[in-house]
Write a protein that holds these residues in place. Structure first.
Motif, PDB file in Angstrom:
ATOM      1  N   GLU A  19       0.808  -1.226   0.000  1.00 32.74           N
ATOM      2  CA  GLU A  19       0.000   0.000   0.000  1.00 32.74           C
ATOM      3  C   GLU A  19       0.837   1.271   0.000  1.00 32.74           C
ATOM      4  O   GLU A  19       0.337   2.356  -0.292  1.00 32.74           O
ATOM      5  N   GLY A  20       2.102   1.180   0.426  1.00 38.95           N
ATOM      6  CA  GLY A  20       2.923   2.378   0.525  1.00 38.95           C
ATOM      7  C   GLY A  20       4.180   2.126   1.326  1.00 38.95           C
ATOM      8  O   GLY A  20       4.836   1.098   1.174  1.00 38.95           O
ATOM      9  N   ARG A  55       0.543   6.040   2.306  1.00 42.75           N
ATOM     10  CA  ARG A  55       0.059   5.379   1.100  1.00 42.75           C
ATOM     11  C   ARG A  55       0.599   6.068  -0.149  1.00 42.75           C
ATOM     12  O   ARG A  55       0.867   7.261  -0.142  1.00 42.75           O
ATOM     13  N   TYR A  56       0.737   5.262  -1.219  1.00 40.97           N
ATOM     14  CA  TYR A  56       1.225   5.801  -2.493  1.00 40.97           C
ATOM     15  C   TYR A  56       0.221   6.774  -3.099  1.00 40.97           C
ATOM     16  O   TYR A  56       0.534   7.914  -3.367  1.00 40.97           O
ATOM     17  N   ASP A  59      -7.328   6.028  -3.075  1.00 42.12           N
ATOM     18  CA  ASP A  59      -8.212   5.216  -3.908  1.00 42.12           C
ATOM     19  C   ASP A  59      -9.034   6.134  -4.800  1.00 42.12           C
ATOM     20  O   ASP A  59      -9.302   7.293  -4.433  1.00 42.12           O
ATOM     21  N   GLU A  69      -5.645   9.563   6.811  1.00 44.21           N
ATOM     22  CA  GLU A  69      -4.563   8.801   6.204  1.00 44.21           C
ATOM     23  C   GLU A  69      -3.490   9.744   5.690  1.00 44.21           C
ATOM     24  O   GLU A  69      -3.743  10.892   5.367  1.00 44.21           O
ATOM     25  N   PHE A  71      -0.282  10.352   2.917  1.00 41.23           N
ATOM     26  CA  PHE A  71       0.127   9.950   1.575  1.00 41.23           C
ATOM     27  C   PHE A  71       1.537  10.461   1.305  1.00 41.23           C
ATOM     28  O   PHE A  71       1.953  11.485   1.839  1.00 41.23           O
TER      29      PHE A  71
END
Length: 142
Positions: A19-20, A55-56, A59, A69, A71
């Motif tokens: 996920e990252g 996270r990369y 969604d 979250e 990123f």
């Protein structure tokens, strides 16, 4: 609080996951503040641990600024929010200069540690408790 510009010792581990990037770390930070009882300045240090997934990409249809979250920003990630959250949760609610700090006198504000055990104010009774002074608590034997 952690003073602005203070040196913080970080020990970080970065792991690539599907996920990252998963960041696991610990930090030791200096603290400054004042005693909750006597208001003397105090210094200490705090060690915290934290773990955060960066996270990369969000969604499809997901809002990137929901605050929940984190990123990646290209090749960069911002550790400050994760570190700040860990520190704020670990800060003592009522920091004390020492465990047995007697605090301040409620009448005059003198430091009780300096005033000594004989500190008093001539037996003045709080007027809210004045009616209790009229009670006769002696036992009568009949």
């Amino acid at each position: 609080m952690v003073p602005a510009g203070a040196d913080v010792a970080l020990d970080l581990r970065f792991a690539a996951v599907s996920e990252g990037v998963l960041v696991t770390g610990s930090a030791v930070a200096p603290l400054t503040g004042e005693c909750a009882r006597c208001l003397d300045p105090l210094t200490d240090s705090l060690e915290v641990s934290f773990q955060e997934l960066y996270r990369y990409l969000p969604d499809p249809g997901e809002d990137e600024d929901d605050g929940e979250e984190r990123f990646l920003d290209g090749d960069f990630l911002d550790l400050e929010p994760a570190f700040r959250d860990a520190v704020v949760l670990a800060l003592p609610l009522s920091p004390l200069c020492r465990e047995d700090c007697p605090g301040l006198c409620a009448e005059c504000g003198a430091k009780l540690a300096d005033a000594g055990p004989d500190h008093g104010h001539g037996g003045k009774v709080d007027p809210r408790w004045g009616a209790l002074a009229k009670l006769d608590l002696t036992e009568t034997s009949e």
